[in-house]
Write a protein that holds these residues in place. Structure first.
Motif, PDB file in Angstrom:
ATOM      1  N   ARG A   1       0.837  -1.218   0.000  1.00  0.00           N
ATOM      2  CA  ARG A   1       0.000   0.000   0.000  1.00  0.00           C
ATOM      3  C   ARG A   1       0.868   1.262   0.000  1.00  0.00           C
ATOM      4  NH1 ARG A   1      -2.050   1.786   4.609  1.00  0.00           N
ATOM      5  NH2 ARG A   1      -4.204   2.009   3.880  1.00  0.00           N
TER       6      ARG A   1
ATOM      7  N   LEU B   1       2.155   1.713  -3.598  1.00  0.00           N
ATOM      8  CA  LEU B   1       1.098   2.233  -4.463  1.00  0.00           C
ATOM      9  C   LEU B   1       0.799   3.701  -4.155  1.00  0.00           C
ATOM     10  CD1 LEU B   1      -1.270  -0.883  -4.474  1.00  0.00           C
ATOM     11  CD2 LEU B   1      -0.080   0.066  -6.463  1.00  0.00           C
ATOM     12  N   TYR B   2       0.787   4.050  -2.891  1.00  0.00           N
ATOM     13  CA  TYR B   2       0.518   5.445  -2.500  1.00  0.00           C
ATOM     14  C   TYR B   2       1.554   6.378  -3.141  1.00  0.00           C
ATOM     15  CZ  TYR B   2      -0.173   9.515   0.570  1.00  0.00           C
ATOM     16  OH  TYR B   2      -0.403  10.773   1.069  1.00  0.00           O
TER      17      TYR B   2
ATOM     18  N   TYR C   1      -1.577   6.364  -6.128  1.00  0.00           N
ATOM     19  CA  TYR C   1      -2.865   5.733  -5.799  1.00  0.00           C
ATOM     20  C   TYR C   1      -3.248   6.162  -4.387  1.00  0.00           C
ATOM     21  CZ  TYR C   1      -1.953   3.039  -9.971  1.00  0.00           C
ATOM     22  OH  TYR C   1      -1.690   2.677 -11.268  1.00  0.00           O
ATOM     23  N   LYS C   2      -4.115   7.137  -4.309  1.00  0.00           N
ATOM     24  CA  LYS C   2      -4.393   7.795  -3.016  1.00  0.00           C
ATOM     25  C   LYS C   2      -5.630   7.243  -2.319  1.00  0.00           C
ATOM     26  CE  LYS C   2      -1.506  11.394  -3.954  1.00  0.00           C
ATOM     27  NZ  LYS C   2      -0.192  11.409  -3.365  1.00  0.00           N
TER      28      LYS C   2
ATOM     29  N   GLU D   1      -7.802   3.714  -1.297  1.00  0.00           N
ATOM     30  CA  GLU D   1      -7.846   2.249  -1.242  1.00  0.00           C
ATOM     31  C   GLU D   1      -9.283   1.819  -1.010  1.00  0.00           C
ATOM     32  OE1 GLU D   1      -5.589   0.495   1.959  1.00  0.00           O
ATOM     33  OE2 GLU D   1      -6.016  -1.564   1.307  1.00  0.00           O
TER      34      GLU D   1
ATOM     35  N   ARG E   1      -7.979   7.565 -12.210  1.00  0.00           N
ATOM     36  CA  ARG E   1      -7.131   6.437 -11.804  1.00  0.00           C
ATOM     37  C   ARG E   1      -6.313   6.786 -10.554  1.00  0.00           C
ATOM     38  NH1 ARG E   1      -9.677   2.453 -13.260  1.00  0.00           N
ATOM     39  NH2 ARG E   1     -10.998   4.053 -12.398  1.00  0.00           N
ATOM     40  N   MET E   2      -6.950   6.746  -9.428  1.00  0.00           N
ATOM     41  CA  MET E   2      -6.267   7.026  -8.159  1.00  0.00           C
ATOM     42  C   MET E   2      -6.584   5.934  -7.146  1.00  0.00           C
ATOM     43  SD  MET E   2      -8.872   9.923  -6.734  1.00  0.00           S
ATOM     44  CE  MET E   2     -10.626   9.608  -6.757  1.00  0.00           C
ATOM     45  N   ILE E   3      -7.268   4.877  -7.616  1.00  0.00           N
ATOM     46  CA  ILE E   3      -7.782   3.842  -6.720  1.00  0.00           C
ATOM     47  C   ILE E   3      -6.949   2.573  -6.822  1.00  0.00           C
ATOM     48  CG2 ILE E   3      -9.765   2.313  -6.293  1.00  0.00           C
ATOM     49  CD1 ILE E   3     -11.541   4.430  -7.600  1.00  0.00           C
ATOM     50  N   PHE E   4      -6.619   1.999  -5.668  1.00  0.00           N
ATOM     51  CA  PHE E   4      -6.227   0.586  -5.678  1.00  0.00           C
ATOM     52  C   PHE E   4      -7.190  -0.175  -4.785  1.00  0.00           C
ATOM     53  CE2 PHE E   4      -4.053  -0.227  -1.592  1.00  0.00           C
ATOM     54  CZ  PHE E   4      -3.758   1.057  -1.143  1.00  0.00           C
TER      55      PHE E   4
ATOM     56  N   ASN F   1      -6.895  -0.784 -15.095  1.00  0.00           N
ATOM     57  CA  ASN F   1      -5.793  -0.106 -14.393  1.00  0.00           C
ATOM     58  C   ASN F   1      -6.080   0.221 -12.928  1.00  0.00           C
ATOM     59  OD1 ASN F   1      -3.881  -0.253 -16.427  1.00  0.00           O
ATOM     60  ND2 ASN F   1      -4.772   1.538 -17.465  1.00  0.00           N
ATOM     61  N   VAL F   2      -6.729  -0.713 -12.285  1.00  0.00           N
ATOM     62  CA  VAL F   2      -6.848  -0.661 -10.824  1.00  0.00           C
ATOM     63  C   VAL F   2      -5.959  -1.775 -10.260  1.00  0.00           C
ATOM     64  CG1 VAL F   2      -8.396  -0.915  -8.825  1.00  0.00           C
ATOM     65  CG2 VAL F   2      -9.240   0.151 -10.935  1.00  0.00           C
TER      66      VAL F   2
END
Ligand code: PA5
Length: 432
Positions: free
Chosen positions: A252, A255-256, A260-261, A263, A317-320, A372-373
Motif C-alpha cells: 500500500r 502504491l501510494y 494511488y491515493k 484504497e 485512476r487514483m484507486i487501488f 488499471n486498478v
C-alpha cells in the motif's frame, strides 16, 4: 500458518519486484520502531501483545458477565461510538451472516448517532424487548454515547425500576477516571477496564469488543486464539514474504507513492460490510494526518458494482483495491432449474450461488486489473471467530507499520477534536 494470504497476480503491472525490494528496508525499520516501543505514540502500544497477555481469569470474568447479561435478556444494547463500537459490530455482523449461532442475545446499537429518529425506533423496540445494556467509553465523556446512556438508563429505570435497572447495566471504561467510571462507582455497576495504553480503534480485543461479542453468543477464546497466531506471525517473521501484514503494509505504501491515493476494501461476502467500516476507522484515523494518507473506502460486491462499479472501472485512476476473497460459505443454495427458462438462466441451473459469486469475483478482479486498478488479492479461508481474530490483528499490525512507513504517528487523532470544539461552543458547553 495463518488463514489469510495475499495473492499478487493482479498487481504485477503496477508493482514490480524492484518496488518491493526498494521498500523492504523501510518496512523492516518501521517494524523495528514498533517492536522496540521507541516510535511516536509509543504510550499506545498495549494492543501489540494483547492476545498473548490476555489471561484465563480475565476471559472467564468476561464470559461470566456476558452470560449473566444474555441470560437475563433477549436483547443487549451496546452503547458506544468509533473504536468503542465498530469492532463489536464488525465481528457480530460477520458471524451473524454465518447463521451458526446457538445461544446469546440479539445485539442492538446506540450511542453511534444523535439522530432522534433512530432513538424513536430503538425505544419502540425496547418497549417490547427484555433487555440489558453494555455501555462503552474509554474517556467516559464522549457526547454521543453519554446522551444515549442517559436516554436508555431513563427507559430502563422506568421499565424495570431503579434497582433492577442497575443489575442490567455493565460498564466498560477507564480504570480510574471519566464520568462513566464515576457513575459506575457511585451506582455499584460491574466495570471492565480499557487499558490506558490501548487506543479506541485498536481495542476490539479488550472488553470493548470481547464483552458484547461474548454476550452475542460468540466464542471469544477462538478469537483470541486466532489473534495470537497472527501476533506470532507478525512478531517472528523475518521477511515480507513470511508475513501478510508486512507485505500488505509494503504494497500500500508503494502504491501510494505511485499516486494511488484511495484504497477500496472490497468483498463478495455481505456479512463483511461492517468489518470494512471498522477497517476504515482504523486506517483513516491512523494515517490521515499532516496532509498525508491513503483514503480508505469500502464497497460490498456485487451490490456496489451496480452503483460505484462504473467509477472504479473508468473514473480517475487514483484507486487501488484490496479484495477479500473468502473461500468457504456455511450455507448453500443452488439456482433452480426451470423448464420454461423465460429468464434464460438455465445455463447456470443447478449451480451453487458460491459458484456464481466466485465467478463474479474473478470477472471483477480481471476487469479492474484491465481497467488499471491495482488489486491486492486477500485470500481468507473462512469467516469464523478464529479467522476474524487473525484478520483484526493482521490489519492492526499492518496499520501501525504502514503509518510509521508513511511518517506519521499512527496512534493519535488530533483532527477529531475540531468538530467537537465547534459543537461544544455552539451548544454553550462551559469552557468553550
Ligand atoms: O479511536 C478512537 O480513539 C475513537 O474512535 C474513540 O474510540 C471514539 O471517539 C470513542 O471514544 P470513547 O471510547 O472515549 O467514548
Amino acid at each position: 500458518m495463518s488463514n489469510i494470504k495475499l495473492s499478487l497476480d493482479t498487481l504485477s503491472k503496477f508493482v514490480g519486484n524492484g518496488d518491493i525490494d526498494g521498500i523492504r528496508g523501510e518496512i523492516a525499520a518501521a517494524k523495528e520502531v514498533l517492536m522496540s516501543g521507541k516510535g511516536a505514540g509509543n504510550d499506545f502500544l498495549g494492543w501489540v501483545d494483547l492476545p498473548t497477555r490476555t489471561d484465563e481469569a480475565f476471559v472467564e470474568r468476561v464470559e461470566k458477565e456476558a452470560a449473566r447479561l444474555a441470560g437475563m435478556s433477549e436483547t443487549v444494547v451496546v452503547i458506544g461510538i468509533g473504536g468503542s463500537y465498530l469492532g463489536t459490530r464488525a465481528v457480530v455482523e460477520a458471524l451473524a451472516a454465518n447463521d451458526r449461532k446457538e445461544k446469546g442475545a440479539n445485539i442492538v446499537y446506540a450511542g453511534h448517532t444523535m439522530d432522534p429518529d433512530y432513538y424513536a425506533q430503538l425505544m419502540k423496540r425496547l418497549d417490547k424487548a427484555d433487555y440489558s445494556v453494555v455501555v462503552i467509553s474509554k474517556s467516559g465523556t464522549t457526547t454521543e454515547p453519554a446522551i444515549a446512556f442517559r436516554l436508555i438508563r431513563q427507559h430502563l429505570e422506568k421499565k424495570y425500576g431503579k434497582e433492577e435497572a442497575k443489575r442490567r447495566i455493565a460498564v466498560v471504561t477507564d480504570e480510574k477516571k471519566g464520568a462513566l467510571h464515576s457513575i459506575a462507582g457511585a451506582e455499584g455497576l460491574p466495570q471492565f477496564v480499557i487499558p490506558d495504553n490501548v487506543g479506541g480503534r485498536f481495542s476490539v480485543l479488550t472488553p470493548v469488543g470481547l464483552l458484547p461479542i461474548a454476550a452475542a453468543g460468540y466464542d471469544i477464546r477462538k478469537m483470541l486464539e486466532g489473534a495470537r497466531r497472527m501476533q506470532k506471525e507478525c512478531a517472528e517473521s523475518r521477511s515480507l514474504e513470511e508475513c501478510t501484514a508486512l507485505m500488505y503494509a509494503a504494497i500500500r505504501n508503494v502504491l501510494y507513492r505511485k499516486g494511488y491515493k484511495v484504497e477500496i476494501l472490497t468483498s463478495f461476502k455481505y456479512g463483511l460490510r461492517y468489518f470494512s467500516e471498522w477497517w476504515k476507522q482504523l486506517y483513516g484515523e491512523s494515517e490521515g494526518k499532516e496532509g498525508k494518507g491513503i483514503l480508505p473506502y469500502s464497497l460490498s460486491f456485487t451490490t456496489d458494482l451496480h452503483s460505484l462499479g462504473q467509477y472504479v472501472q473508468e473514473g480517475e485512476r487514483m484507486i487501488f483495491e484490496t479484495m477479500m476473497e473468502v473461500k468457504a460459505s456455511t450455507r448453500e443454495y443452488t439456482v433452480p432449474k426451470d423448464a420454461e427458462n423465460i429468464d434464460g438462466l438455465n445455463y447456470i441451473a443447478e449451480r451453487t450461488l458460491t459458484y456464481v459469486n466466485n465467478n463474479a469475483l474473478k470477472g471483477t478482479r480481471e476487469a479492474h486489473y484491465d481497467g488499471n486498478v491495482p488489486v491486492i488479492g486477500m485470500e481468507i479461508e473462512r469467516i469464523d471467530e478464529e479467522v476474524l481474530g487473525e484478520m483484526i490483528y493482521m490489519f492492526e499490525y499492518a496499520c501501525a507499520v504502514s503509518g510509521y512507513t508513511l511518517g506519521v504517528n499512527p496512534f493519535n487523532q488530533p483532527g477529531v477534536e475540531a468538530y467537537k470544539t465547534n459543537m461544544f461552543r455552539l451548544l454553550g458547553k462551559p469552557g468553550f
